[in-house]
Design an enzyme around this catalytic site. Structure first.
Site, PDB file in Angstrom:
ATOM      1  CB  THR A  67     -11.127 -57.473   0.706  1.00  0.00           C
ATOM      2  OG1 THR A  67     -11.756 -58.100   1.820  1.00  0.00           O
ATOM      3  CG2 THR A  67      -9.822 -58.188   0.400  1.00  0.00           C
TER       4      THR A  67
ATOM      5  CB  SER B 236      -4.759 -59.406   6.051  1.00  0.00           C
ATOM      6  OG  SER B 236      -5.042 -60.507   5.193  1.00  0.00           O
TER       7      SER B 236
ATOM      8  CG  HIS C 108      -6.270 -62.551   0.377  1.00  0.00           C
ATOM      9  ND1 HIS C 108      -7.174 -61.541   0.170  1.00  0.00           N
ATOM     10  CD2 HIS C 108      -6.921 -63.683  -0.004  1.00  0.00           C
ATOM     11  CE1 HIS C 108      -8.307 -62.038  -0.325  1.00  0.00           C
ATOM     12  NE2 HIS C 108      -8.180 -63.337  -0.428  1.00  0.00           N
TER      13      HIS C 108
ATOM     14  CB  SER D  16      -1.811 -63.644   6.896  1.00  0.00           C
ATOM     15  OG  SER D  16      -2.798 -63.032   6.066  1.00  0.00           O
ATOM     16  N   GLY D  17      -1.611 -66.735   8.586  1.00  0.00           N
ATOM     17  CA  GLY D  17      -0.644 -67.636   9.213  1.00  0.00           C
ATOM     18  C   GLY D  17      -0.968 -68.043  10.637  1.00  0.00           C
ATOM     19  CB  VAL D  18      -3.497 -66.887  13.093  1.00  0.00           C
ATOM     20  CG1 VAL D  18      -3.938 -67.272  14.490  1.00  0.00           C
ATOM     21  CG2 VAL D  18      -2.986 -65.458  13.055  1.00  0.00           C
TER      22      VAL D  18
ATOM     23  CE1 TYR E 148      -9.960 -70.150  -4.645  1.00  0.00           C
ATOM     24  CE2 TYR E 148     -11.371 -71.251  -3.044  1.00  0.00           C
ATOM     25  CZ  TYR E 148     -10.966 -70.104  -3.706  1.00  0.00           C
ATOM     26  OH  TYR E 148     -11.571 -68.909  -3.411  1.00  0.00           O
TER      27      TYR E 148
ATOM     28  NE  ARG F 163      -5.457 -67.044  -5.200  1.00  0.00           N
ATOM     29  CZ  ARG F 163      -6.622 -66.761  -4.639  1.00  0.00           C
ATOM     30  NH1 ARG F 163      -7.623 -67.619  -4.735  1.00  0.00           N
ATOM     31  NH2 ARG F 163      -6.786 -65.637  -3.975  1.00  0.00           N
TER      32      ARG F 163
ATOM     33  CE1 TYR G 192     -12.031 -59.424  -2.311  1.00  0.00           C
ATOM     34  CE2 TYR G 192     -13.541 -61.280  -2.434  1.00  0.00           C
ATOM     35  CZ  TYR G 192     -12.292 -60.766  -2.150  1.00  0.00           C
ATOM     36  OH  TYR G 192     -11.297 -61.579  -1.698  1.00  0.00           O
TER      37      TYR G 192
ATOM     38  CE  LYS H 155      -9.376 -60.583   5.088  1.00  0.00           C
ATOM     39  NZ  LYS H 155      -8.986 -61.118   3.799  1.00  0.00           N
TER      40      LYS H 155
ATOM     41  CB  SER I 280     -16.822 -64.052   1.730  1.00  0.00           C
ATOM     42  OG  SER I 280     -16.522 -63.807   0.374  1.00  0.00           O
TER      43      SER I 280
END
Ligand SMILES: Cc1cc2nc3c(=O)[nH]c(=O)nc-3n(C[C@H](O)[C@H](O)[C@H](O)COP(=O)(O)O)c2cc1C
Ligand SMILES: O=C(O)C(=O)c1ccccc1
Length: 379
Positions: free
Chosen positions: A172, A273, A275, A307-309, A40, A181, A145, A251, A122
């Protein structure tokens, strides 16, 4: 560079027990987490095109360094929303952190406090807004959210965050419905149904009062209907703005027109981002979107990036392209899974240290002067 020498010595002498590279952290996290939980966390949506692209695009950007500057001290202090922070880092909101470690967000918030790095809690955290505030007087932001089902629940959470000393609300906007997913679909995995992610709902008086049935299963179902918000529009943003004095950050912005709309609607900042490739697959790499958005925003509002850092160099690239600050995502979650609070501390510390070394080698003594660097993107 005294700090760097100290760190090198520490890594050599005492820290062999801790993983060093992202892959090493991930491997330990994988061993410690339940299979469905690791999947996940680690996977992206769809065919993971975007999750992969975040990395390949970052690797296509290269730094053109400057030479012959005195870099005997490297100052990475960062100003954001009128506050001064010790580094350009924040921790991205990641829900249900008890999935990674029994202490969940409590451990993460404590680690953040040590470095005065803002922790973005979150909406679907396993620990509540108040529990986190109790263990950490460090900088904290709250990620929302939006609940279309019952906006009063959202306002209640905003109010609780204000009262508990959170400094900003991060709304977000890329999660209006669940991402596609496939790993989770095949495994039938839903972290909420394991009961890890309801801290803020179960402690919310407005949410709890709205429930007809207080059985665990129906609470979870109710939470799910509250999280998904396909009806979210710019009007809701204007409404949220009216209801809080805290700065509002959006975001999940990727299109430059949306960045401009954010300015128009008076938001205080955006996080560029995708996500971490977990929502809409096939979208632009976050770093490429940043380059485009930077052009149109032209310093009107702060731009944050995630994202990807995976390491300090990635962060320096984002900062040089135009981010005002960078949010760390999966790397800290793996730190948490691997070694709890200390794991998160190690991840943050090394991000900061590697950023200092990278800036030093690139000839930048103060982060505020990063615009002096050149940046080039290969095709
Ligand atoms: C397990 C997991 C849970 C997440 N939960 C949330 C969340 O509750 N709210 C949110 O805005 N973003 C959430 N995100 C997205 C992160 O905030 C961030 O955008 C993403 O992790 C960045 O990508 P990276 O991890 O590849 O660096 C989550 C990400 C992961 C990996
Ligand atoms: O898994 C996620 O990325 C995420 O943001 C999320 C969305 C809804 C519920 C829990 C987490």
């Amino acid at each position: 560079m005294e700090n760097r020498d100290k760190l090198m010595k520490e890594i050599g002498e005492n820290e062999m027990a801790f993983p060093l590279t992202f892959k090493e952290w991930e491997d330990v996290a994988k061993e410690k987490m339940i299979t469905g939980g690791y999947q996940y966390v680690s996977k992206g949506a769809g065919s993971e095109e975007t999750a992969k692209r975040n990395r390949t695009a970052l690797e296509k950007w290269s730094i053109i360094p400057r030479m012959l500057n005195d870099v005997s001290t490297v100052d990475v202090t960062t100003e954001l929303l009128g506050n001064k922070y010790a580094s350009p880092f924040l921790l991205s909101p990641i829900g249900m952190q008890k999935l990674a470690h029994t202490n969940g967000e409590i451990a993460t918030a404590q680690a953040c406090k040590k470095f005065m790095v803002p922790f973005i809690l979150s909406t679907v955290s396993s620990c509540s807004i108040e529990e986190v505030a109790e263990v950490s007087n460090g900088p904290k932001w709250f990620q929302l959210y939006w609940s279309h089902e019952n906006p009063e629940v959202s306002y209640s959470m905003i109010h609780r965050a204000e009262k508990a000393g959170y400094e900003a609300i991060v709304v977000t906007v890329d999660t209006v419905m669940a991402g596609w997913r496939e790993g989770d679909m095949k495994a039938g995995f839903s972290p909420l149904s394991l009961g890890y992610g309801s801290g803020n709902y179960k402690t919310d008086p407005v949410f709890m009062a709205s429930l007809k049935d207080k059985e665990e299963q129906s609470i979870i179902e109710e939470i799910l209907t509250h999280i998904q918000h396909p009806q979210l529009t710019w009007d809701a943003i204007a409404e949220i703005k009216k209801r809080t004095t805290l700065p509002i950050i959006l975001k999940g912005i990727l299109h430059k027109e949306d960045a401009l709309l954010a300015v128009k609607y008076g938001v205080d900042g955006i996080i560029v981002s995708n996500h971490g490739g977990r929502q809409l697959d096939g979208v632009i790499a976050s770093i490429d979107a940043l380059a485009e958005i930077k052009e149109v925003i032209d310093k009107q509002i702060p731009i944050l990036f995630d994202s990807g850092v995976r390491r300090g160099v990635d962060a320096v690239k984002a900062l040089a392209i135009g981010a005002d600050a960078v949010c760390i995502g999966r790397p800290y979650l793996y730190g948490l899974a691997a070694h709890g609070k200390v794991g998160v501390e190690k991840v943050i510390e090394r991000f900061i240290q590697e950023t200092e070394v990278t800036l030093g080698l690139a000839g930048i003594a103060r982060l505020a002067e990063i615009e002096r660097l050149g940046m080039k993107r290969e095709k």
